[in-house]
Enzyme design. Structure first.
Site, PDB file in Angstrom:
ATOM      1  N   ILE A  27      37.753  26.829  13.483  1.00 43.84           N
ATOM      2  CA  ILE A  27      38.890  25.969  13.814  1.00 43.84           C
ATOM      3  C   ILE A  27      38.745  24.607  13.145  1.00 43.84           C
ATOM      4  CG2 ILE A  27      40.231  25.005  15.713  1.00 43.84           C
ATOM      5  CD1 ILE A  27      40.071  28.085  15.572  1.00 43.84           C
ATOM      6  N   GLU A  28      37.523  24.081  13.123  1.00 41.49           N
ATOM      7  CA  GLU A  28      37.304  22.728  12.618  1.00 41.49           C
ATOM      8  C   GLU A  28      37.460  22.634  11.103  1.00 41.49           C
ATOM      9  OE1 GLU A  28      36.910  19.892  13.886  1.00 41.49           O
ATOM     10  OE2 GLU A  28      36.536  20.232  16.007  1.00 41.49           O
ATOM     11  N   SER A  29      36.785  23.510  10.371  1.00 40.37           N
ATOM     12  CA  SER A  29      36.709  23.351   8.908  1.00 40.37           C
ATOM     13  C   SER A  29      36.961  24.629   8.134  1.00 40.37           C
ATOM     14  CB  SER A  29      35.318  22.827   8.529  1.00 40.37           C
ATOM     15  OG  SER A  29      34.327  23.759   8.928  1.00 40.37           O
ATOM     16  N   TYR A  44      43.974  23.298  20.648  1.00 42.80           N
ATOM     17  CA  TYR A  44      42.608  23.415  20.113  1.00 42.80           C
ATOM     18  C   TYR A  44      41.849  24.587  20.748  1.00 42.80           C
ATOM     19  CZ  TYR A  44      38.008  21.710  18.556  1.00 42.80           C
ATOM     20  OH  TYR A  44      36.778  21.575  17.974  1.00 42.80           O
TER      21      TYR A  44
END
Length: 709
Positions: free
Chosen positions: A124-126, A229
């Site tokens: 999800i982040e990168s 998120y």
């Protein structure tokens, strides 16, 4: 007969209606049947593929056993599941990028007894891009902001960014998540704080509690990115947990380490590491993306990561390699704050080259920081710079010829040998090339210059030293003859002076030298005749003129050097004085502003007023001046609850009217309850009910009667 006709018509109508209904329904039934057949076929094929992937050694199988986060916002989870299913190519690319790192991350998560979903967070982040950077400045697999990274031990220099370090950043991220889970006691809230910030989540929880809501993920008011998120992470979890349910397949990842950490004790080129490990540089950089320069600089908190299959090869080759072949650069460590101009000048590089090589825009280097410079241009790790001499460089000569062996050693290296005293003055030949032999008239004949020195008291009996000859760098061995006389002697080191009419420098015939006279010096093994008697009998005016010119040149050089040194010292002093003046003026300005601020505060206090600033509310103003909100509203005749920036409020007049009872009204806003209103106005809930006909509920827009005292 009539009855029979009616029955026939009824049967005919029923048949017609049934046929028509069948005609309209048949296509949809066939379509549904075909869709079901295709779905079953795809599920069977997918199940067969996954049976091969989900072998006993699959990392996915091990992770599925530790999935334990509860689902939040199911509608959003379903939405993200559909998006990922529709973008299978993107999902597959991200899973393939995760292969080098997933085992290490999942293993670290398992060691800390955290939910296995945390290992999927870089998805999800990168999207598992090691140098991904967001628009707000977060970077790396785990998207650390610079300040947060520093707080959790991620170093960031011109040569190294710990946020891109797979090993260090994973450790820091899991530490941060453990800290957040300890703060909020819920993994969904901990993840929300990881994305939005712990302060923002804490305030959102307080708002929910003030509204009488349970402080869970679904009840918090948060930005859209944070609201999506955790559902996005859970959607990825659900697909990994049961990919065949979404018609997708996962690339298998073996449940064993992809990389291992190895130890090196000194800086080494990344190309040398790849060569010693027998891997490509791209494979090395995929595991070690934190370094911004082509050199790995070891440190206590840095790990050199190599593919597991290449570690033994690297260690064997590293032990057998020559250390001087492993580094193409010198690593300079600043002992104090140093300007790049100075480093570049001493290293023989330009400032632009230094900045480009070291990926920096700064004009100085802080104490303890490392910098790459051209190999052999700097020696040591402090602020001392030493050049490596070459045959083509010009070695600097002393400021005057009255020098000693120690000075010559310092200038020309350590190959000078002296038998007894190294402090006695010695004679040196000024570095010059031999003039070409030409035919000249008497006024332009070439002349070889010899420097003559006088010993202060006596000369050593024997000395071997290096004398500059031919080139300005190369120095040849010169032997000094034994001097018998204890008195001061003059030693001449020179080639024979040709006569003005001669066309070549030819030494005069040898003459036996008396033992009680000073001896000439032998250059290159050729014994020079003793010309001291002739020099004593008659001085050559041309030689005296040359000596005078040489002395004048030396005096002028010394004068220029002293002048330049004085100018440089004056410039340094002026710069220091200007810096002191600037600092002094800045401090004076700060003191002036502080005095003005205190004066304004005192004036406002004296006037018993308060000027509304950005962020002020009636509640915090009342708390600051020890008043109730009702008093503040009453004294200033405020209509409703709104105040504006710049408005001047009376804050002490109300203190004299505390015993006077005033009736005020309050308009209920969205989210207000009787408890929050009572707390805000510092009154009792029962009083509010009593003043307002025993009301127990409030609605937005309702006006309540309040009494201030």
């Amino acid at each position: 007969m009539a009855k029979l006709k009616s029955i026939a018509l009824a049967v005919t109508g029923v048949s017609a209606v049934s046929g028509a209904a069948y005609t309209h329904a048949a296509p949809s039934s066939q379509t549904a049947g075909m869709a079901m057949m295709r779905l079953n076929s795809s599920l069977l094929d997918q199940e067969q593929r996954n049976q091969n992937n989900l072998a006993s050694g699959s990392l996915w199988n091990a992770m599925r056993k530790d999935f334990r986060m509860a689902e939040v916002n199911s509608d959003l989870v379903r939405s993200h599941e559909n998006k990922f299913s529709a973008s299978r190519a993107y999902f597959d690319r991200t899973i393939n990028r995760s292969k080098p790192y997933m085992y290490h991350i999942a293993n670290e998560v398992k060691k800390r007894n955290m939910p296995a979903e945390i290992a999927l967070l870089p998805f999800i982040e990168s999207a598992f891009v090691t140098k991904a950077k967001s628009h707000v400045g977060a970077s790396g697999l785990w998207q650390f902001m610079p300040a947060t990274g520093r707080h959790f031990g991620l170093e960031r220099t011109a040569l190294y960014d710990g946020r891109h370090d797979v090993y260090a950043a994973t450790n820091a991220a899991l530490n941060y998540l453990e800290y957040l889970h300890g703060m909020f006691g819920d993994w969904s809230l901990a993840l929300a704080a990881y994305n939005w910030g712990e302060g923002n989540v804490s305030r959102a929880i307080n708002r929910a509690r003030a509204q009488g809501l349970k402080p869970v993920y679904e009840n918090l008011r948060m930005p859209a990115e944070t609201r999506n998120y955790v559902p996005k992470l859970l959607a990825v979890r659900n697909i990994v947990k049961n990919p065949q349910a979404f018609g997708m397949g996962l690339s298998d990842i073996e449940n064993k380490p992809y990389f291992k950490a190895v130890d090196v004790d000194k800086p080494i080129d990344t190309s040398a590491i790849a060569r010693l490990a027998n891997i490509s540089e791209s494979e090395f950089l995929a595991l070690n993306p934190a370094f911004n320069a082509p050199v790995f600089v070891p440190k206590a908190n840095r790990k050199l990561l190599l593919p597991a299959h290449a570690t033994s090869t690297f260690e064997k080759n590293y032990r057998n390699a020559k250390s001087d072949e492993l580094l193409s650069w010198n690593v300079y460590t600043a002992g104090g704050k140093t300007s790049l101009n100075r480093i570049a000048a001493e290293a023989g590089m330009s400032v632009a080259e230094l900045k480009r090589l070291n990926n920096t825009n700064s004009d100085s280097l802080n104490s303890g920081r490392n910098l790459l410079v051209a190999k052999n241009s700097l020696k040591g790790s402090g602020n001392d710079f030493n050049y490596v001499r070459t045959e083509t460089e010009s070695s600097p000569l002393p400021n005057s010829y009255n020098t000693n062996v120690a000075s010559l050693k310092q200038i020309n290296g350590s190959d000078i040998k002296v038998a007894e005293s190294s402090s006695a003055p010695i004679a040196i030949l000024a570095g010059q090339t031999k003039p070409a032999v030409e035919k000249r008239n008497a006024s332009s004949a070439p002349i070889s210059i010899a420097a003559s020195l006088v010993a202060p008291n006596q000369l050593p009996e024997k000395a071997d030293t290096a004398i500059a000859k031919a080139d300005s760098v190369k120095i040849e061995k010169v032997e000094l003859a034994t001097v018998q006389s204890p008195e001061a002697a003059t030693v001449a080191i020179a080639e024979p002076l040709p006569l003005p009419t001669q066309t070549s420098a030819t030494p005069a015939p040898e003459q036996p030298a008396p033992s009680d006279e000073p001896a000439d010096v032998a250059v290159n093994g050729t014994t020079l005749p003793n010309r001291a008697p002739q020099a004593a009998q008659s001085e050559d005016p041309l030689l005296a003129l040359v000596n005078d010119a040489e002395q004048q040149r030396l005096n002028a050089a010394n004068s220029i050097k002293n002048t330049l040194a004085q100018l440089e010292a004056d410039e340094t002093a002026n710069k220091a004085r200007v810096d002191r003046i600037v600092v002094s003026r800045a401090k004076q300005q700060q003191r002036t502003e502080a005095r003005l601020a205190r004066a304004n505060a005192a004036a406002q206090q004296a006037n018993n007023t308060h000027r509304v600033e950005t962020g002020d509310t009636l509640f915090n103003i009342s708390q600051r001046y020890n008043l109730s909100v009702a008093d503040l509203i009453t004294v200033n005749n405020i209509k409703g609850n709104s105040i504006r920036k710049g408005q001047v409020l009376k804050v002490t007049a109300a203190a004299t009217q505390r015993n006077a009872v005033r009736n005020v009204s309050y308009t209920v806003r969205k989210g207000d309850t009787l408890n929050t209103i009572a707390s805000r106005f510092n009154v009792d809930v029962n009083d509010i009910r009593r003043w307002n006909r025993n009301t127990r509920t409030v609605t937005p827009g309702q006006r309540l009667k309040l009494m201030g005292s």
